[in-house]
Write a protein that holds these residues in place. Structure first.
Motif, PDB file in Angstrom:
ATOM      1  N   MET A 151       0.862  -1.389   0.112  1.00  0.00           N
ATOM      2  CA  MET A 151       0.118  -0.114   0.163  1.00  0.00           C
ATOM      3  C   MET A 151       0.788   1.295   0.015  1.00  0.00           C
ATOM      4  O   MET A 151       2.154   1.143   0.051  1.00  0.00           O
ATOM      5  N   SER A 152       0.253   2.355  -0.178  1.00  0.00           N
ATOM      6  CA  SER A 152       0.743   3.764  -0.094  1.00  0.00           C
ATOM      7  C   SER A 152       0.523   4.150   1.588  1.00  0.00           C
ATOM      8  O   SER A 152      -0.603   4.659   1.751  1.00  0.00           O
ATOM      9  N   LEU A 153       1.644   4.378   2.348  1.00  0.00           N
ATOM     10  CA  LEU A 153       1.256   4.932   3.686  1.00  0.00           C
ATOM     11  C   LEU A 153       1.142   6.202   3.601  1.00  0.00           C
ATOM     12  O   LEU A 153       0.262   6.699   4.396  1.00  0.00           O
ATOM     13  N   LEU A 169      -5.714  -0.445   6.752  1.00  0.00           N
ATOM     14  CA  LEU A 169      -5.099  -1.658   6.417  1.00  0.00           C
ATOM     15  C   LEU A 169      -3.622  -1.869   7.207  1.00  0.00           C
ATOM     16  O   LEU A 169      -3.339  -2.548   7.758  1.00  0.00           O
ATOM     17  N   TYR A 170      -2.787  -0.667   7.278  1.00  0.00           N
ATOM     18  CA  TYR A 170      -1.487  -0.989   7.825  1.00  0.00           C
ATOM     19  C   TYR A 170      -1.575  -1.091   9.108  1.00  0.00           C
ATOM     20  O   TYR A 170      -0.745  -1.401   9.774  1.00  0.00           O
ATOM     21  N   GLU A 171      -2.862  -0.560   9.871  1.00  0.00           N
ATOM     22  CA  GLU A 171      -2.901  -0.737  11.233  1.00  0.00           C
ATOM     23  C   GLU A 171      -3.082  -2.446  11.817  1.00  0.00           C
ATOM     24  O   GLU A 171      -2.946  -2.836  12.877  1.00  0.00           O
ATOM     25  N   LEU A 172      -3.401  -3.372  10.661  1.00  0.00           N
ATOM     26  CA  LEU A 172      -3.766  -4.583  10.900  1.00  0.00           C
ATOM     27  C   LEU A 172      -2.679  -5.680  10.525  1.00  0.00           C
ATOM     28  O   LEU A 172      -2.729  -6.659  10.889  1.00  0.00           O
ATOM     29  N   ASN A 179       4.716   1.374  -0.907  1.00  0.00           N
ATOM     30  CA  ASN A 179       4.909   1.422  -2.295  1.00  0.00           C
ATOM     31  C   ASN A 179       5.543   3.074  -2.450  1.00  0.00           C
ATOM     32  O   ASN A 179       5.919   3.411  -3.801  1.00  0.00           O
ATOM     33  N   ALA A 180       5.475   3.739  -1.475  1.00  0.00           N
ATOM     34  CA  ALA A 180       6.105   5.306  -1.453  1.00  0.00           C
ATOM     35  C   ALA A 180       5.358   6.198  -2.318  1.00  0.00           C
ATOM     36  O   ALA A 180       5.665   7.542  -2.746  1.00  0.00           O
ATOM     37  N   GLY A 181       4.139   5.887  -2.830  1.00  0.00           N
ATOM     38  CA  GLY A 181       3.223   6.485  -3.733  1.00  0.00           C
ATOM     39  C   GLY A 181       2.693   7.740  -2.960  1.00  0.00           C
ATOM     40  O   GLY A 181       2.433   7.796  -1.750  1.00  0.00           O
TER      41      GLY A 181
END
Length: 541
Positions: A151-153, A169-172, A179-181
């Protein structure tokens, strides 16, 4: 990237875009090394236990789920969790509604036969905030299934969650591959408020291949080589996955119906009964255990060295062809035409990279062989393994769409020799439409045409863009008799975004307002996009 590139879109700017992408990939290698190793360790654990890696993404993130599934040079024990309404196959706007619908993820995952004791789930979502990817991660977390997020943080942290739980999503996830987008995905700001050239597919594909390489590196690194010694052999047993194809259909908000087939768990079927065949089994390396392609150990550094050289070659050698193709596109759009994009197999990803993409052009229509089912072709005929060899595909497929005299076509095929590809190209030229081809010249020149005409795609097209990939697509040779890690998706995504940027630049130079899509996951994006799509109603999916 932390800041957008703001410059007129010219051939030089295309080189700047390519340089920016290369910088992103370099930074991914440097900054994501620990995350890649952690993700590779989870995949290795799954391989060692005889489990499956399940890949799941919605919208354009589905491209990345398929990138490591049934892929030349890829691992066999990978299962893609898919449903047509979430994959842009039926309706791009509706797929955006579906991925925000609570309850969908549980239906898909309950029928994927995920084994919590052995399997790993990869969830791919650029924004990481919609209900379906978030609930997929919640479903897995509740069952202690390891989760890898791609993902893109920066994007995810800039927006609020749309999941009922309020989570992102990143919390789970156990491991996050960033992806640094930028928020909205598009990189190049051609003028204030107008950005083009998305990067999530390019960087995401690199991260996933690096993860796979990390897992295989652990197999060959002297730790547990037996874990990778029989990939594709009956040790990976079918666990009764139900085929999730078009089960979720209709209008979002209506009752989701589950597949009718009864799940069966068995230990007597080989894994390819569940996840497909045709991927190179990875065997034990030679005595030295060394790679055949360089001084680097087999892993992400070696892949990046070889892949970056091919991407550089694309920029250095294909800029003029991309410019010529962009002029064809701009001419068609100027006249009110549509550009039709087509590919089969993994080349579908190229067509999807152009169509309905944040920062992309609105008048791009993707041709999809699945539409033949709506034209009364039996589903088993369309979905059979040798479909690409059917000479009847071309006339039937083109008959599914509203094609007008001012329209142009772009066809992607790594080999460029199958009848389903060559036949469409020949019919397109018979109808006097401009045609652009994206292919591997090295590959196609070494294999015979399978079409009755004896022609190959590159021999029919007006403009040919070489993806600069090798024969067979895969790059690295970790062992005798096979190669791993394909390049065509990486170089294809780069070509697609350079082509988009150049077309928009030509339209701007002509004083025209280019019809560019905005990410549905930024404020006002969905409403603005809907107004633009109405101009091409009935002509684009």
């Amino acid at each position: 990237m932390s800041t957008a590139t703001q410059t007129p879109v010219t051939t030089s700017a295309l080189e700047q875009f390519a340089a920016a992408v290369r910088e992103m990939l370099n930074r991914a290698t440097e900054q994501q090394g620990d995350a890649i190793q952690a993700a590779g360790a989870l995949v290795f654990r799954t391989l060692e236990l005889g489990g499956l890696v399940h890949a799941f993404g919605t919208g354009h993130s589905h491209l990345l789920a398929e990138e490591i599934y049934s892929r030349a040079g890829g691992l066999l024990p990978v299962n893609v969790i898919q449903s047509a309404p979430l994959m842009l196959h039926e309706d791009a706007v509706a797929s955006g509604d579906w991925e925000r619908l609570p309850g969908v993820a549980a239906v898909l995952l309950e029928h994927a036969a995920v084994d919590p004791a052995r399997d790993t789930l990869i969830v791919i979502s650029n924004s990481g905030r919609n209900a379906v990817p978030v609930e997929a991660a919640e479903w897995a977390r509740a069952r202690r299934v390891p989760i890898i997020a791609v993902m893109s943080l920066a994007h995810s942290r800039s927006q609020s969650s749309l999941a009922p739980s309020g989570k992102k999503l990143y919390e789970l996830a156990d491991v996050v591959l960033d992806n640094a987008g930028m928020p909205g995905d598009s990189l190049v700001e051609v003028r204030p408020g107008l950005r083009v050239a998305a990067t999530s597919t390019i960087v995401g594909a690199f991260l996933l291949h690096s993860m796979v390489l990390s897992a295989v590196e652990k197999c060959f690194g002297g730790r547990h080589p037996s874990a990778c010694s029989d990939l594709g052999q009956p040790r990976w047993r079918a666990r009764g996955q139900r085929r999730v194809g078009r089960e979720l259909s209709g209008t979002p908000g209506r009752r989701v119906r589950a597949p009718a087939e009864t799940a069966r768990r068995t230990d007597c079927q080989p894994v390819n009964a569940r996840i497909g065949a045709g991927v190179m089994p990875v065997g034990v390396p030679g005595a030295a255990g060394a790679s055949a392609t360089g001084q680097f150990g087999f892993g992400k550094a070696q892949f990046w060295q070889v892949a970056s050289g091919i991407l550089d070659r694309v920029v250095e050698t294909q800029s003029e062809a991309i410019h010529q193709a962009a002029r064809i596109f701009a001419d068609a759009i100027d006249r009110g035409g549509v550009v039709h994009a087509y590919g089969t197999g993994h080349s579908k990803a190229f067509a999807m990279e152009l169509a309905n993409r944040a920062g992309g052009l609105v008048p791009i229509n993707r041709l999809d062989s699945v539409d033949l089912i709506l034209a009364c072709w039996p589903a088993e005929q369309v979905l059979r393994p040798d479909f690409e060899l059917d000479p009847e595909v071309a006339p039937a497929l083109l008959g599914c769409y509203q094609i007008e005299s001012d329209d142009a076509f772009i066809i992607a095929s790594n080999s460029g020799v199958n009848p389903s590809i060559v036949g469409v190209a020949l019919r397109v030229k018979e109808q006097n439409h401009p045609l652009v081809a994206v292919t591997s010249l090295e590959h196609t020149r070494q294999v015979p045409s399978l079409d009755s005409s004896g022609k190959k795609l590159y021999e029919v097209a007006d403009v040919v863009i070489d993806n600069c990939g090798p024969l067979g697509d895969a790059l690295l040779a970790p062992l005798s008799g096979g190669k791993a890690c394909s390049i065509s998706s990486l170089s294809g995504a780069l070509i697609g975004q350079m082509l988009t940027a150049e077309t928009i630049g030509i339209l701007l130079e002509r004083g025209h307002q280019p019809p560019v899509l905005i990410s549905a996951n930024v404020p006002g994006g969905r409403e603005a996009d809907e107004k633009l799509r109405k101009q091409y109603a009935g002509r684009i999916r």
